[in-house]
Design a protein around this motif. Structure first.
Motif, PDB file in Angstrom:
ATOM      1  N   VAL A   1      47.681  32.705  54.668  1.00 39.73           N
ATOM      2  CA  VAL A   1      46.717  32.793  53.570  1.00 39.73           C
ATOM      3  C   VAL A   1      45.366  33.233  54.134  1.00 39.73           C
ATOM      4  N   THR A   2      44.759  34.234  53.525  1.00 38.62           N
ATOM      5  CA  THR A   2      43.444  34.728  53.955  1.00 38.62           C
ATOM      6  C   THR A   2      42.536  34.846  52.749  1.00 38.62           C
ATOM      7  N   ARG A   3      41.375  34.196  52.787  1.00 35.59           N
ATOM      8  CA  ARG A   3      40.411  34.351  51.694  1.00 35.59           C
ATOM      9  C   ARG A   3      39.599  35.600  51.942  1.00 35.59           C
ATOM     10  N   LEU A   4      39.615  36.505  50.975  1.00 32.74           N
ATOM     11  CA  LEU A   4      38.919  37.779  51.103  1.00 32.74           C
ATOM     12  C   LEU A   4      37.555  37.776  50.433  1.00 32.74           C
ATOM     13  N   HIS A   5      37.406  36.971  49.375  1.00 35.07           N
ATOM     14  CA  HIS A   5      36.159  37.030  48.615  1.00 35.07           C
ATOM     15  C   HIS A   5      36.004  35.794  47.747  1.00 35.07           C
ATOM     16  N   LEU A   6      34.783  35.300  47.660  1.00 36.46           N
ATOM     17  CA  LEU A   6      34.411  34.268  46.692  1.00 36.46           C
ATOM     18  C   LEU A   6      33.004  34.603  46.219  1.00 36.46           C
ATOM     19  N   GLY A   7      32.854  34.899  44.943  1.00 34.51           N
ATOM     20  CA  GLY A   7      31.546  35.240  44.398  1.00 34.51           C
ATOM     21  C   GLY A   7      31.568  35.202  42.892  1.00 34.51           C
ATOM     22  N   LYS A   8      30.403  35.350  42.301  1.00 31.24           N
ATOM     23  CA  LYS A   8      30.316  35.326  40.851  1.00 31.24           C
ATOM     24  C   LYS A   8      31.138  36.462  40.246  1.00 31.24           C
ATOM     25  N   THR A   9      31.836  36.152  39.174  1.00 27.83           N
ATOM     26  CA  THR A   9      32.631  37.169  38.496  1.00 27.83           C
ATOM     27  C   THR A   9      31.704  38.240  37.926  1.00 27.83           C
ATOM     28  N   SER A  10      31.999  39.490  38.211  1.00 22.89           N
ATOM     29  CA  SER A  10      31.143  40.588  37.761  1.00 22.89           C
ATOM     30  C   SER A  10      31.221  40.746  36.247  1.00 22.89           C
ATOM     31  N   GLY A  11      30.211  41.388  35.686  1.00 23.34           N
ATOM     32  CA  GLY A  11      30.189  41.618  34.245  1.00 23.34           C
ATOM     33  C   GLY A  11      31.350  42.470  33.787  1.00 23.34           C
ATOM     34  N   ILE A  12      31.721  43.467  34.600  1.00 25.48           N
ATOM     35  CA  ILE A  12      32.832  44.349  34.240  1.00 25.48           C
ATOM     36  C   ILE A  12      34.135  43.564  34.165  1.00 25.48           C
ATOM     37  N   SER A  13      34.415  42.773  35.206  1.00 25.06           N
ATOM     38  CA  SER A  13      35.651  41.993  35.209  1.00 25.06           C
ATOM     39  C   SER A  13      35.652  40.952  34.096  1.00 25.06           C
ATOM     40  N   ALA A  14      34.500  40.326  33.851  1.00 25.20           N
ATOM     41  CA  ALA A  14      34.418  39.304  32.805  1.00 25.20           C
ATOM     42  C   ALA A  14      34.766  39.886  31.436  1.00 25.20           C
ATOM     43  N   ALA A  15      34.292  41.109  31.171  1.00 19.70           N
ATOM     44  CA  ALA A  15      34.576  41.745  29.885  1.00 19.70           C
ATOM     45  C   ALA A  15      36.066  42.012  29.730  1.00 19.70           C
ATOM     46  N   HIS A  16      36.695  42.528  30.767  1.00 24.08           N
ATOM     47  CA  HIS A  16      38.140  42.790  30.697  1.00 24.08           C
ATOM     48  C   HIS A  16      38.931  41.485  30.640  1.00 24.08           C
ATOM     49  N   LEU A  17      38.432  40.450  31.296  1.00 22.38           N
ATOM     50  CA  LEU A  17      39.113  39.150  31.243  1.00 22.38           C
ATOM     51  C   LEU A  17      39.144  38.602  29.825  1.00 22.38           C
ATOM     52  N   ARG A  18      38.015  38.704  29.138  1.00 23.85           N
ATOM     53  CA  ARG A  18      37.962  38.211  27.757  1.00 23.85           C
ATOM     54  C   ARG A  18      38.961  38.965  26.878  1.00 23.85           C
TER      55      ARG A  18
END
Length: 247
Positions: A76-93
């Motif tokens: 297991v390798t963690r590649l990234h931890l950060g605030k969800t971007s606005g672009i990804s948040a919109a597609h997630l919704r």
């Protein structure tokens, strides 16, 4: 790719590797096998959306070399931890609403691929990087990043990093934008905040944590931490002190 919607949890692998999942944040991990346990805070709801990308798909969209680099060699390798971007948040919704309403698979796939594209923008070097940076410059920039990681408690400056790796300040800043898609200051902040969160979860006091990630005044650290994660360091400490339950 795990997108925290509510609450938080932590995965601890059999090898001791820990990965955190926080509301409002995106955690990206690569794994070849997954043996461990996930812990949740007792009595607190947790909601997450997880997108899985196979190695074959990653090779298709990122290329064989970058896919190999991202996957790594460990379980297991963690590649990234950060605030969800606005672009990804919109597609997630749209994606979560579409699943609930039973939208066509093609529509769901389009939004899932859009999220993947947004995240790969942060994980992969820009296509033009090889055209504007020499191998020597790339090595120097990576050394600067590693210097940051190893000296988070020190008052690091652009001048210091430049002198240590042999790049002038302008080239260092431009190189960070080209290779890492960020600035030295933002990368340093992200490294400090991720280290601080891990220290707080492990039981370190707020003041001690502040000093260990380069803040002379704990108050300034608390402000920066709250802005970055959307929650105060004391809240993280209190959550840890209450304990967790295994599900």
């Amino acid at each position: 790719m795990t997108f925290g919607l509510w609450g938080q949890s932590r995965y601890t692998g059999a090898d001791g590797q820990q990965v955190d999942f926080l509301a409002g944040h995106t955690t990206i991990t690569a794994f070849r096998e997954s043996r461990g346990e996930r812990r949740y805070e007792g009595g607190n709801p947790v909601r997450q959306l997880r997108l899985l990308v196979s190695e074959r798909r990653l090779r298709h969209y990122a290329g064989a070399d970058d896919a190999h680099r991202l996957l790594g060699s460990g379980p297991v390798t963690r590649l990234h931890l950060g605030k969800t971007s606005g672009i990804s948040a919109a597609h997630l919704r749209t994606l979560t609403t579409g699943v609930r309403l039973g939208c066509r698979p093609l529509t769901l796939s389009i939004h899932a691929l859009s999220i993947l594209a947004d995240q790969l923008e942060h994980l992969l070097p820009k296509p033009c990087a090889s055209d504007t940076l020499s191998l020597d410059e790339v090595e120097k920039l990576e050394r600067a990043r590693d210097l940051m990681r190893g000296a988070l408690d020190q008052p690091l400056t652009i001048g210091y990093l430049s002198s240590q790796v042999g790049l002038n300040a302008s080239k260092l800043k431009q190189g960070f934008r080209t290779l890492f898609n960020t600035t030295p200051g933002r990368m340093l902040l992200a490294l400090r905040m991720e280290k601080a969160h891990a220290l707080l979860v492990s039981g370190c006091q707020v003041a001690q944590t502040a000093y260990r990630v380069g803040y002379t005044h704990p108050g300034n650290f608390s402000v920066a931490f709250s802005r970055y994660f959307g929650t105060s360091p004391k809240t993280v400490s209190r959550r840890r002190s209450k304990g967790t339950t295994v599900q």
